[in-house]
Design an enzyme around this catalytic site. Structure first.
Site, PDB file in Angstrom:
ATOM      1  N   ALA A   1       0.890  -1.160  -0.139  1.00  0.00           N
ATOM      2  CA  ALA A   1      -0.162  -0.056  -0.153  1.00  0.00           C
ATOM      3  C   ALA A   1       0.978   1.283   0.085  1.00  0.00           C
ATOM      4  O   ALA A   1       0.284   2.469  -0.383  1.00  0.00           O
ATOM      5  CB  ALA A   1      -1.049  -0.007   1.206  1.00  0.00           C
TER       6      ALA A   1
ATOM      7  N   ARG B   1      14.696  -2.649  -1.137  1.00  0.00           N
ATOM      8  CA  ARG B   1      14.648  -1.107  -1.743  1.00  0.00           C
ATOM      9  C   ARG B   1      15.729  -0.397  -1.591  1.00  0.00           C
ATOM     10  O   ARG B   1      16.576  -0.968  -0.862  1.00  0.00           O
ATOM     11  CB  ARG B   1      13.283  -0.120  -1.093  1.00  0.00           C
ATOM     12  CG  ARG B   1      12.056  -0.731  -1.156  1.00  0.00           C
ATOM     13  CD  ARG B   1      11.042   0.444  -0.740  1.00  0.00           C
ATOM     14  NE  ARG B   1      11.134   1.788  -1.379  1.00  0.00           N
ATOM     15  CZ  ARG B   1      10.651   2.979  -0.889  1.00  0.00           C
ATOM     16  NH1 ARG B   1      10.215   2.859   0.203  1.00  0.00           N
ATOM     17  NH2 ARG B   1      10.768   3.912  -1.618  1.00  0.00           N
TER      18      ARG B   1
ATOM     19  N   LYS C   1      -1.860 -14.633   3.092  1.00  0.00           N
ATOM     20  CA  LYS C   1      -1.916 -13.143   3.550  1.00  0.00           C
ATOM     21  C   LYS C   1      -1.871 -12.348   2.325  1.00  0.00           C
ATOM     22  O   LYS C   1      -1.203 -12.855   1.379  1.00  0.00           O
ATOM     23  CB  LYS C   1      -0.682 -12.582   4.361  1.00  0.00           C
ATOM     24  CG  LYS C   1      -0.920 -11.488   4.996  1.00  0.00           C
ATOM     25  CD  LYS C   1       0.119 -11.218   6.213  1.00  0.00           C
ATOM     26  CE  LYS C   1       1.544 -10.971   5.668  1.00  0.00           C
ATOM     27  NZ  LYS C   1       2.192 -10.707   6.659  1.00  0.00           N
TER      28      LYS C   1
ATOM     29  N   LYS D   1      -2.168  -7.950   0.449  1.00  0.00           N
ATOM     30  CA  LYS D   1      -2.049  -6.555   1.169  1.00  0.00           C
ATOM     31  C   LYS D   1      -3.519  -6.019   0.790  1.00  0.00           C
ATOM     32  O   LYS D   1      -4.251  -6.469  -0.239  1.00  0.00           O
ATOM     33  CB  LYS D   1      -1.142  -6.178  -0.070  1.00  0.00           C
ATOM     34  CG  LYS D   1       0.351  -6.869   0.061  1.00  0.00           C
ATOM     35  CD  LYS D   1       0.928  -6.570   1.422  1.00  0.00           C
ATOM     36  CE  LYS D   1       2.381  -6.974   1.301  1.00  0.00           C
ATOM     37  NZ  LYS D   1       3.181  -6.835   2.861  1.00  0.00           N
TER      38      LYS D   1
ATOM     39  N   ASN E   1       0.187  -2.287   5.718  1.00  0.00           N
ATOM     40  CA  ASN E   1       1.618  -1.816   5.838  1.00  0.00           C
ATOM     41  C   ASN E   1       1.617  -0.131   6.126  1.00  0.00           C
ATOM     42  O   ASN E   1       2.359   0.721   5.438  1.00  0.00           O
ATOM     43  CB  ASN E   1       2.214  -1.884   4.081  1.00  0.00           C
ATOM     44  CG  ASN E   1       2.640  -3.479   4.012  1.00  0.00           C
ATOM     45  OD1 ASN E   1       1.896  -4.083   3.213  1.00  0.00           O
ATOM     46  ND2 ASN E   1       3.479  -3.896   4.474  1.00  0.00           N
TER      47      ASN E   1
ATOM     48  N   GLU F   1      -2.930  -6.557   9.724  1.00  0.00           N
ATOM     49  CA  GLU F   1      -1.523  -6.371   9.929  1.00  0.00           C
ATOM     50  C   GLU F   1      -1.311  -4.859   9.600  1.00  0.00           C
ATOM     51  O   GLU F   1      -1.681  -4.127   8.609  1.00  0.00           O
ATOM     52  CB  GLU F   1      -0.662  -7.305   9.046  1.00  0.00           C
ATOM     53  CG  GLU F   1       0.627  -7.229   9.382  1.00  0.00           C
ATOM     54  CD  GLU F   1       1.404  -8.500   8.871  1.00  0.00           C
ATOM     55  OE1 GLU F   1       2.567  -8.131   8.504  1.00  0.00           O
ATOM     56  OE2 GLU F   1       0.848  -9.283   8.683  1.00  0.00           O
TER      57      GLU F   1
ATOM     58  N   HIS G   1       7.701 -12.070  11.133  1.00  0.00           N
ATOM     59  CA  HIS G   1       7.912 -11.222   9.834  1.00  0.00           C
ATOM     60  C   HIS G   1       9.070 -11.778   9.056  1.00  0.00           C
ATOM     61  O   HIS G   1      10.276 -11.808   9.375  1.00  0.00           O
ATOM     62  CB  HIS G   1       8.087  -9.866   9.987  1.00  0.00           C
ATOM     63  CG  HIS G   1       8.193  -9.192   8.919  1.00  0.00           C
ATOM     64  ND1 HIS G   1       9.352  -8.571   8.422  1.00  0.00           N
ATOM     65  CD2 HIS G   1       7.320  -8.748   7.795  1.00  0.00           C
ATOM     66  CE1 HIS G   1       9.279  -7.936   7.127  1.00  0.00           C
ATOM     67  NE2 HIS G   1       8.286  -8.124   6.931  1.00  0.00           N
TER      68      HIS G   1
END
Length: 344
Positions: free
Chosen positions: A22, A52, A166, A168, A199, A223, A299
């Site tokens: 997101a 990233r 899961k 997003k 997120n 989450e 995670h």
């Protein structure tokens, strides 16, 4: 046994298939490798991943080489908590959170790997295992996928034997989330766990509005609904919603979890090995959560499986789709058998 050398290497390249949540596009495959050698010929290693920023692996390598490594040369590598504390004190002036924490984590993991190899056992045996197989779910529902692609990848995950999936949320309007959640539910069936991950995309009011809808759609947890550091917001949200709030991957060190857990702001605690400070901190965060009756889910996967095996409150290992050569047993990851910190 004494530490004689710390060697660091790094790579960074464009990801072949970027993925989106997101708030960000994850378009890099970057890694920093740390190796610790000793005077007895035993070595340990760790790998830190970056999704990233092209330069991040190189920056971390510089921190490890020039700040952290000189402080541990000559130290006994088996005194892992002592080394961790030394490095936390060293980095306190510049701020231990951030890439300093990544560096401490990289060293912490390499030390555990070294200790396991020196004794000829996998690290989960050193931590005191509670279980020998960890239930796993697949994090496969990225936002760059259209509905058809989302359905395909979630079906693939269930065919591989995962407990659930899961996905997003928060990349568009709530109506889009609802459409995508219903599509996934139709694929995985009525009983498989379906988790949603925002997120950190929402403010309190929007998180509450969407959380109520996710509850109605029978999602297992919600989450990162809020910015990671908003403890008050997490507490208020948890009081209003029945769906468990899962969070923790963007909190640094044990202290960042203490108030969140004690005040009831988290229903599933989820530290990240890199940010929390390594296996040592994740284990201690998990035990703190267990004292409050809060379940623990990783995670990411990889070396985290050793911590999950040792905790009494473990519920899930997070994974992507299975690579070749790995099979689940009754929806669970079997523990690695190789000495050290292997995850296979």
């Amino acid at each position: 046994m004494k530490i004689t050398a710390v060697t660091v290497e790094f790579t960074s390249e464009a990801k072949a298939h970027p993925v989106r949540d997101a708030i960000q596009l994850l378009d890099r495959d970057g890694v920093t490798h740390v190796r610790i050698d000793t005077d007895e010929g035993v070595s340990g290693a760790s790998t830190t991943y970056f999704g990233r920023v092209e330069s991040s692996p190189a920056v971390l390598a510089k921190i490890v080489e020039e700040q952290l490594a000189p402080a541990i040369i000559g130290a006994d590598p088996t005194v892992i908590r002592g080394i961790r504390r030394r490095l936390q004190t060293l980095t306190d002036y510049q701020g231990t959170a951030g890439l300093s924490s990544y560096g401490i984590s990289a060293i912490d993991q390499a030390l555990w790997d070294l200790l396991g190899k020196s004794l000829g056992v996998p690290v989960w045996k050193l931590l005191g295992a509670q279980q020998t197989a960890i239930p796993a779910y697949a994090m496969v529902g990225w936002l760059e996928l259209d509905v058809a692609g989302l359905e395909r990848v979630c079906a693939n995950a269930m065919e591989q034997g995962f407990h659930g999936v899961k996905m997003k949320v928060g990349g568009g309007p709530l109506t889009e989330d609802v459409q995508r959640i219903k599509a996934v539910r139709a694929v995985i069936g009525p009983d498989a766990p379906l988790m949603v991950d925002a997120n950190q995309a929402f403010g309190y009011a929007e998180a509450l509005r969407r959380g109520r809808v996710y509850e109605e759609l029978d999602c297992r947890w919600f989450e990162e609904p809020l910015p990671a550091g908003d403890t008050d917001g997490h507490v208020r949200l948890a009081e209003k919603l029945d769906i468990p709030i899962a969070t923790g991957e963007n909190r640094y060190g044990q202290a960042a979890f203490r108030e969140l857990i004690a005040r009831g702001g988290v229903g599933v605690v989820q530290p990240d090995l890199r940010r929390a400070g390594g296996l040592t901190d994740c284990l201690e965060i998990g035990l703190m959560a267990a004292g409050f009756g809060v379940p623990y889910a990783s995670h990411g996967g990889g070396a985290h499986i050793h911590v999950l095996a040792a905790l009494p409150n473990t519920i899930y290992l997070e994974s992507g789709l299975l690579p070749d050569g790995v099979e689940l047993v009754d929806g669970c990851y079997p523990l690695p058998t190789e000495p050290g910190l292997s995850s296979r």
